[in-house]
Design an enzyme around this catalytic site. Structure first.
Site, PDB file in Angstrom:
ATOM      1  N   SER A 137      35.678  27.044  40.162  1.00 39.95           N
ATOM      2  CA  SER A 137      36.309  27.007  41.483  1.00 39.95           C
ATOM      3  C   SER A 137      36.019  25.707  42.197  1.00 39.95           C
ATOM      4  O   SER A 137      36.770  25.287  43.068  1.00 39.95           O
ATOM      5  CB  SER A 137      35.758  28.109  42.377  1.00 39.95           C
ATOM      6  OG  SER A 137      35.903  29.352  41.807  1.00 39.95           O
ATOM      7  N   HIS A 158      42.572  26.510  36.439  1.00 34.64           N
ATOM      8  CA  HIS A 158      42.021  27.307  37.535  1.00 34.64           C
ATOM      9  C   HIS A 158      43.007  28.407  37.936  1.00 34.64           C
ATOM     10  O   HIS A 158      44.103  28.123  38.420  1.00 34.64           O
ATOM     11  CB  HIS A 158      41.682  26.397  38.729  1.00 34.64           C
ATOM     12  CG  HIS A 158      41.002  27.125  39.827  1.00 34.64           C
ATOM     13  ND1 HIS A 158      41.324  26.957  41.150  1.00 34.64           N
ATOM     14  CD2 HIS A 158      40.019  28.065  39.799  1.00 34.64           C
ATOM     15  CE1 HIS A 158      40.557  27.741  41.882  1.00 34.64           C
ATOM     16  NE2 HIS A 158      39.762  28.433  41.099  1.00 34.64           N
ATOM     17  N   GLU A 170      46.200  26.063  38.530  1.00 39.72           N
ATOM     18  CA  GLU A 170      45.964  24.635  38.749  1.00 39.72           C
ATOM     19  C   GLU A 170      45.497  24.035  37.428  1.00 39.72           C
ATOM     20  O   GLU A 170      44.523  24.525  36.833  1.00 39.72           O
ATOM     21  CB  GLU A 170      44.893  24.438  39.836  1.00 39.72           C
ATOM     22  CG  GLU A 170      45.384  24.855  41.219  1.00 39.72           C
ATOM     23  CD  GLU A 170      44.322  24.736  42.308  1.00 39.72           C
ATOM     24  OE1 GLU A 170      44.688  24.404  43.448  1.00 39.72           O
ATOM     25  OE2 GLU A 170      43.119  24.983  42.033  1.00 39.72           O
ATOM     26  N   ASN A 208      41.571  25.758  46.765  1.00 37.05           N
ATOM     27  CA  ASN A 208      40.277  26.034  47.392  1.00 37.05           C
ATOM     28  C   ASN A 208      39.896  24.982  48.432  1.00 37.05           C
ATOM     29  O   ASN A 208      39.189  25.284  49.395  1.00 37.05           O
ATOM     30  CB  ASN A 208      39.175  26.154  46.339  1.00 37.05           C
ATOM     31  CG  ASN A 208      39.186  27.524  45.681  1.00 37.05           C
ATOM     32  OD1 ASN A 208      39.827  28.458  46.181  1.00 37.05           O
ATOM     33  ND2 ASN A 208      38.503  27.664  44.562  1.00 37.05           N
TER      34      ASN A 208
HETATM   35  N1  3HC Z   1      46.250  44.237  38.284  1.00 37.39           N
HETATM   36  C1  3HC Z   1      47.527  44.652  38.146  1.00 37.39           C
HETATM   37  N2  3HC Z   1      48.344  44.906  39.182  1.00 37.39           N
HETATM   38  C2  3HC Z   1      47.852  44.721  40.418  1.00 37.39           C
HETATM   39  C3  3HC Z   1      46.521  44.296  40.649  1.00 37.39           C
HETATM   40  C4  3HC Z   1      45.712  44.054  39.513  1.00 37.39           C
HETATM   41  N3  3HC Z   1      44.431  43.634  39.624  1.00 37.39           N
HETATM   42  N4  3HC Z   1      46.321  44.211  41.990  1.00 37.39           N
HETATM   43  C5  3HC Z   1      47.475  44.566  42.573  1.00 37.39           C
HETATM   44  N5  3HC Z   1      48.405  44.861  41.628  1.00 37.39           N
HETATM   45  C6  3HC Z   1      49.813  45.246  41.841  1.00 37.39           C
HETATM   46  C7  3HC Z   1      50.031  46.689  41.550  1.00 37.39           C
HETATM   47  O1  3HC Z   1      51.336  46.872  41.075  1.00 37.39           O
HETATM   48  C8  3HC Z   1      49.875  47.309  42.942  1.00 37.39           C
HETATM   49  O2  3HC Z   1      50.477  48.554  43.004  1.00 37.39           O
HETATM   50  P1  3HC Z   1      49.577  49.890  42.719  1.00 37.39           P
HETATM   51  O3  3HC Z   1      48.509  49.897  43.779  1.00 37.39           O
HETATM   52  O4  3HC Z   1      50.562  50.995  42.851  1.00 37.39           O
HETATM   53  O5  3HC Z   1      48.995  49.776  41.361  1.00 37.39           O
HETATM   54  C9  3HC Z   1      50.577  46.267  43.784  1.00 37.39           C
HETATM   55  O6  3HC Z   1      50.183  45.023  43.221  1.00 37.39           O
HETATM   56  C10 3HC Z   1      50.256  46.283  45.246  1.00 37.39           C
HETATM   57  O7  3HC Z   1      48.856  46.189  45.401  1.00 37.39           O
HETATM   58  P2  3HC Z   1      48.130  46.707  46.713  1.00 37.39           P
HETATM   59  O8  3HC Z   1      48.862  47.886  47.266  1.00 37.39           O
HETATM   60  O9  3HC Z   1      46.675  46.868  46.373  1.00 37.39           O
HETATM   61  O10 3HC Z   1      48.181  45.564  47.811  1.00 37.39           O
HETATM   62  P3  3HC Z   1      49.078  44.286  48.089  1.00 37.39           P
HETATM   63  O11 3HC Z   1      50.523  44.595  48.134  1.00 37.39           O
HETATM   64  O12 3HC Z   1      48.467  43.634  49.276  1.00 37.39           O
HETATM   65  O13 3HC Z   1      48.852  43.271  46.870  1.00 37.39           O
HETATM   66  C11 3HC Z   1      47.441  41.452  46.331  1.00 37.39           C
HETATM   67  C12 3HC Z   1      47.589  42.955  46.449  1.00 37.39           C
HETATM   68  C13 3HC Z   1      48.385  40.912  45.245  1.00 37.39           C
HETATM   69  C14 3HC Z   1      45.993  41.216  45.918  1.00 37.39           C
HETATM   70  C15 3HC Z   1      47.775  40.739  47.714  1.00 37.39           C
HETATM   71  O14 3HC Z   1      47.086  41.371  48.747  1.00 37.39           O
HETATM   72  C16 3HC Z   1      47.455  39.271  47.721  1.00 37.39           C
HETATM   73  O15 3HC Z   1      48.202  38.453  47.229  1.00 37.39           O
HETATM   74  N6  3HC Z   1      46.288  38.898  48.361  1.00 37.39           N
HETATM   75  C17 3HC Z   1      45.837  37.531  48.430  1.00 37.39           C
HETATM   76  C18 3HC Z   1      45.095  37.176  47.182  1.00 37.39           C
HETATM   77  C19 3HC Z   1      44.647  35.745  47.158  1.00 37.39           C
HETATM   78  O16 3HC Z   1      44.830  34.964  48.068  1.00 37.39           O
HETATM   79  N7  3HC Z   1      44.010  35.362  46.036  1.00 37.39           N
HETATM   80  C20 3HC Z   1      43.463  34.053  45.855  1.00 37.39           C
HETATM   81  C21 3HC Z   1      42.014  34.079  46.176  1.00 37.39           C
HETATM   82  S1  3HC Z   1      41.255  32.501  45.917  1.00 37.39           S
HETATM   83  C22 3HC Z   1      40.862  32.461  44.296  1.00 37.39           C
HETATM   84  O17 3HC Z   1      41.037  33.409  43.555  1.00 37.39           O
HETATM   85  C23 3HC Z   1      40.279  31.192  43.779  1.00 37.39           C
HETATM   86  C24 3HC Z   1      38.820  31.318  43.434  1.00 37.39           C
HETATM   87  O18 3HC Z   1      38.415  30.114  42.809  1.00 37.39           O
HETATM   88  C25 3HC Z   1      37.921  31.574  44.620  1.00 37.39           C
END
Ligand code: 3HC
Length: 290
Positions: A137, A158, A170, A208
């Protein structure tokens, strides 16, 4: 030979066999997506216990994917899960898998020494053509690569949490990464169904570098008493269209991860106000560690 012109020697290598090191959330997610897109994948970690947990997590996530993708065809969905799991194996011994790996993706703890040690060890055993990539990260890819003798075949890949859902990868090139390696990593990301962006080896790359200072500023805003945690989250969701507010996202990414990233950057560039830590974050992470 001029780069970009056709020559078999310059064609990016086709990646078929992938070794993922680290069975945590990121490693398991990368393994899942790679196995879902026609690669044979070995997920490596230090114990069977961890790997069993990773595979359970992958099964759970595949069920969620299938529920959407094969909504009207449950049999095809079950067949898809079966096929993906067949393409996925696990191992506690990276040395016995490296010979057949075209690509190694490391997604372990953010510790430079540990990453260098693993890559240094595998470098001596890996075939000539094998590409090494880190999912770090915040650590410089060039520092991790320095423990190997394949600086031209080393880059960054990434991913974002949750890996099966987030469309971005990335792709990071150091000054020593060859064009062929970079193209292979770019192609690999596309085959995974992701959209790659090209990044330089700079702190936090693109996402990030913007996201972590933003999350920290949300904490500072709260510390200054300028808004409640709940209102800040609602504001960024409804006012800026973010799927999660900064506090929800900080919990999702992990407070310890955020602290690790910001502390590392602050150490290298102490005067940069974007990299200033927060007393509340430090306290919460201390409490989590007790
Ligand atoms: N695997 C498979 N499908 C998934 C999943 C997973 N881990 N998580 C969510 N889904 C799918 C499923 O189809 C789920 O439906 P279900 O609950 O019936 O199974 C659907 O997405 C909807 O999920 P939720 O109802 O839990 O909630 P959301 O609609 O809010 O979606 C999310 C979840 C995609 C995580 C969304 O909230 C999101 O995009 N959040 C922001 C995430 C983000 O910014 N990530 C980057 C973080 S930084 C990083 O990772 C970098 C590191 O270096 C720090």
């Amino acid at each position: 030979v001029v780069r970009g012109f056709s020559s078999s020697a310059l064609r990016p290598a086709v990646i078929k066999h992938v070794m993922i090191i680290g069975g945590g959330q990121m490693g398991a997610g990368i393994a899942q997506v790679a196995a879902s897109t026609g690669h044979s994948v070995t997920l490596v970690d230090t114990s069977e216990e961890i790997l069993n947990k990773s595979v359970k997590g992958i099964e759970g996530s595949l069920k969620r994917v299938v529920k959407k993708k094969f909504a009207d065809k449950p049999e095809a969905g079950a067949e898809f899960i079966h096929k993906v799991l067949q393409s996925l194996s696990t191992s506690t011994h990276a040395e016995s898998v490296i010979q057949s790996s075209d690509l190694v993706v490391e997604a372990i703890v953010e510790n430079l020494k540990v990453k260098q040690e693993i890559f240094g060890r595998l470098d001596k055993l890996a075939p000539q053509h094998t590409i090494f990539a880190s999912n770090t990260s915040s650590l410089p890819i060039a520092d991790i690569a320095s423990s190997t003798s394949r600086l031209d075949r080393f880059g960054g890949l990434h991913f974002f949490n949750p890996v099966p859902m987030m469309k971005l990868v990335e792709v990071i090139a150091t000054p020593a990464t060859s064009q062929e390696t970079f193209d292979s990593l770019l192609n690999f990301s596309k085959v995974l169904g992701k959209t790659p962006v090209s990044c330089k080896d700079t702190p936090g790359f693109i996402v990030n570098r913007l996201l972590v200072p933003y999350m920290l500023e949300a904490v500072r805003l709260y510390e200054r008493g300028h808004g409640s945690k709940e209102d800040i989250d609602i504001a960024m969701k409804l006012g800026a269209g973010y799927p999660m507010g900064p506090f929800e996202l900080s919990d999702y990414v992990g407070l310890d991860t955020i602290k690790f990233i910001i502390d590392g950057w602050c150490e290298k560039d102490p005067g940069n106000p974007l990299f200033k830590s927060s007393e509340m974050l430090n306290k919460l992470v201390r409490l989590l560690q007790v």
